[in-house]
Design an enzyme around this catalytic site. Sequence first.
Site, PDB file in Angstrom:
ATOM      1  CG  ASP A  48       6.519  -9.349   1.783  1.00  0.00           C
ATOM      2  OD1 ASP A  48       7.303 -10.483   1.389  1.00  0.00           O
ATOM      3  OD2 ASP A  48       6.688  -8.443   2.710  1.00  0.00           O
ATOM      4  CE1 TYR A  53       7.904  -6.100   8.100  1.00  0.00           C
ATOM      5  CE2 TYR A  53       6.460  -7.153   6.544  1.00  0.00           C
ATOM      6  CZ  TYR A  53       7.521  -6.757   6.615  1.00  0.00           C
ATOM      7  OH  TYR A  53       8.589  -6.730   5.828  1.00  0.00           O
ATOM      8  CE  LYS A  78       9.955 -10.030   4.224  1.00  0.00           C
ATOM      9  NZ  LYS A  78       8.455  -9.396   4.751  1.00  0.00           N
ATOM     10  CG  HIS A 111      13.195  -9.729   8.000  1.00  0.00           C
ATOM     11  ND1 HIS A 111      11.673  -9.401   8.635  1.00  0.00           N
ATOM     12  CD2 HIS A 111      13.072  -8.620   7.332  1.00  0.00           C
ATOM     13  CE1 HIS A 111      11.208  -8.469   8.276  1.00  0.00           C
ATOM     14  NE2 HIS A 111      12.049  -7.993   7.363  1.00  0.00           N
TER      15      HIS A 111
HETATM   16  N1  NAP Z   1      12.572  -7.259   3.784  1.00  0.00           N
HETATM   17  C1  NAP Z   1      12.413  -6.094   4.382  1.00  0.00           C
HETATM   18  O1  NAP Z   1      13.538  -5.937   5.061  1.00  0.00           O
HETATM   19  C2  NAP Z   1      11.655  -4.876   4.136  1.00  0.00           C
HETATM   20  C3  NAP Z   1      11.835  -3.767   4.552  1.00  0.00           C
HETATM   21  C4  NAP Z   1      10.699  -2.952   4.175  1.00  0.00           C
HETATM   22  C5  NAP Z   1       9.485  -3.253   3.550  1.00  0.00           C
HETATM   23  N2  NAP Z   1       9.458  -4.587   2.976  1.00  0.00           N
HETATM   24  C6  NAP Z   1       8.407  -5.085   2.778  1.00  0.00           C
HETATM   25  O2  NAP Z   1       7.929  -4.187   1.363  1.00  0.00           O
HETATM   26  C7  NAP Z   1       6.759  -3.761   1.441  1.00  0.00           C
HETATM   27  C8  NAP Z   1       6.645  -2.313   0.752  1.00  0.00           C
HETATM   28  O3  NAP Z   1       7.560  -1.413   1.110  1.00  0.00           O
HETATM   29  P1  NAP Z   1       7.120  -0.089   2.292  1.00  0.00           P
HETATM   30  O4  NAP Z   1       5.954  -0.572   2.726  1.00  0.00           O
HETATM   31  O5  NAP Z   1       8.494   0.089   3.452  1.00  0.00           O
HETATM   32  O6  NAP Z   1       7.218   1.062   1.090  1.00  0.00           O
HETATM   33  P2  NAP Z   1       6.423   1.423  -0.199  1.00  0.00           P
HETATM   34  O7  NAP Z   1       5.529   0.162  -0.696  1.00  0.00           O
HETATM   35  O8  NAP Z   1       7.395   1.934  -1.193  1.00  0.00           O
HETATM   36  O9  NAP Z   1       5.258   2.544   0.454  1.00  0.00           O
HETATM   37  C9  NAP Z   1       4.195   2.415   0.995  1.00  0.00           C
HETATM   38  C10 NAP Z   1       3.728   3.771   1.472  1.00  0.00           C
HETATM   39  O10 NAP Z   1       3.328   4.249   0.182  1.00  0.00           O
HETATM   40  C11 NAP Z   1       1.934   4.576   0.239  1.00  0.00           C
HETATM   41  N3  NAP Z   1       1.218   4.381  -0.948  1.00  0.00           N
HETATM   42  C12 NAP Z   1       1.223   3.122  -1.659  1.00  0.00           C
HETATM   43  N4  NAP Z   1       0.535   3.537  -2.716  1.00  0.00           N
HETATM   44  C13 NAP Z   1       0.315   4.435  -2.918  1.00  0.00           C
HETATM   45  C14 NAP Z   1      -0.137   5.285  -4.090  1.00  0.00           C
HETATM   46  N5  NAP Z   1      -0.486   4.668  -5.114  1.00  0.00           N
HETATM   47  N6  NAP Z   1       0.100   6.634  -4.107  1.00  0.00           N
HETATM   48  C15 NAP Z   1       0.439   7.335  -3.016  1.00  0.00           C
HETATM   49  N7  NAP Z   1       0.861   6.779  -1.828  1.00  0.00           N
HETATM   50  C16 NAP Z   1       0.831   5.273  -1.886  1.00  0.00           C
HETATM   51  C17 NAP Z   1       1.340   3.895   1.581  1.00  0.00           C
HETATM   52  O11 NAP Z   1       0.453   4.591   2.224  1.00  0.00           O
HETATM   53  P3  NAP Z   1      -0.996   4.202   2.672  1.00  0.00           P
HETATM   54  O12 NAP Z   1      -0.741   2.663   3.306  1.00  0.00           O
HETATM   55  O13 NAP Z   1      -1.517   5.070   3.870  1.00  0.00           O
HETATM   56  O14 NAP Z   1      -2.045   4.062   1.617  1.00  0.00           O
HETATM   57  C18 NAP Z   1       2.402   3.685   2.566  1.00  0.00           C
HETATM   58  O15 NAP Z   1       2.804   4.778   3.360  1.00  0.00           O
HETATM   59  C19 NAP Z   1       6.484  -3.589   2.911  1.00  0.00           C
HETATM   60  O16 NAP Z   1       5.112  -3.386   3.138  1.00  0.00           O
HETATM   61  C20 NAP Z   1       6.963  -4.752   3.284  1.00  0.00           C
HETATM   62  O17 NAP Z   1       5.987  -5.914   2.944  1.00  0.00           O
HETATM   63  C21 NAP Z   1      10.413  -5.524   3.471  1.00  0.00           C
END
Ligand code: NAP
Length: 275
Positions: A48, A53, A78, A111
Amino acid sequence: MNASTAYATLNNGVEMPWLGLGVYKAEDGAEVEQAVIKAIEAGYRSIDTASFYFNEEGVGSAIKKSGVAREELFITTKVWNDDQGYESTLRAFDQSMDKLGLDVLDLYLVHWPVEGKFKDTWKALETLYKAGKVRAIGVSNFNVTHLEELLKTAEIKPMVNQIEFHPYLLQEDLRKYCKEQGIQVEAWRPLTKGDIFSNPTVQEIANAHNKTPAQVLLRWNIEHEVVTIPKSVTESRIIENSEIFDFELTQEDIRKLDELNEDKRYGPDPETFDF
Ligand SMILES: NC(=O)c1ccc[n+]([C@@H]2O[C@H](COP(=O)([O-])OP(=O)(O)OC[C@H]3O[C@@H](n4cnc5c(N)ncnc54)[C@H](OP(=O)(O)O)[C@@H]3O)[C@@H](O)[C@H]2O)c1
């Protein structure tokens, strides 16, 4: 079942992996490339990204280097808010495809629901879909009111709505509406970036299943039939986050996690965002 064999079926019959790698904040170049390659090695088949990004090139180069056939992968990008509108969305799509180095995209999302524009943006996605340039089209951060507005004029119903979702933000009404409409819900920020890991309920359930808090949260997404895309650039975490298909939560676990709801958002509110 594992990460490479667990698929949701979208309302047009396209199969989308239940688990994908999110790459928001993964730096273009080596960081995102390594993350995507390690994820594909670990069995992920879905990535994704978004033009916002600024790492579509790295994602594209990792896809080529992965050695996995293109048709086995499910790539999402997106259209960003500044590019919304009919013609500008078509242009933004071409730019994303150039960066990704792809001929056909698996899922293209609006988005955010930019007021006064998202319906024209949607028309462009319909054009791309009809032309066979994208296998599925959807939206992100759309509330029920946005979806109702979109469906007044849409020829094609969105296949996916990607929304913030975790036990602190249950989104019950929105998920119910999406289910009724045949729109697959996909969770962003599924791990709350780790904020919820220390919650005693999450810890207790993780201990009971001999799993980590992250695995419990991601499994909770699957139990709710929500596609999930945790982000990590750390190999051990990428692997950890994929090991969610070898256990199940009990109804009691699910109820306890649902009860953590506080309607708490970590990201912007789709009703009030201003970008
Ligand atoms: N559509 C939208 O508006 C929107 C908004 C936000 C996000 N997104 C999408 O959703 C995805 C996920 O959301 P997010 O990146 O915001 O947050 P998330 O997946 O909830 O959290 C990611 C964070 O958690 C850490 N992490 C991951 N796995 C872990 C584990 N097993 N143990 C401990 N820490 C861990 C990662 O660190 P490290 O990377 O340092 O390991 C990173 O800092 C995004 O990457 C993006 O593709 C979409």
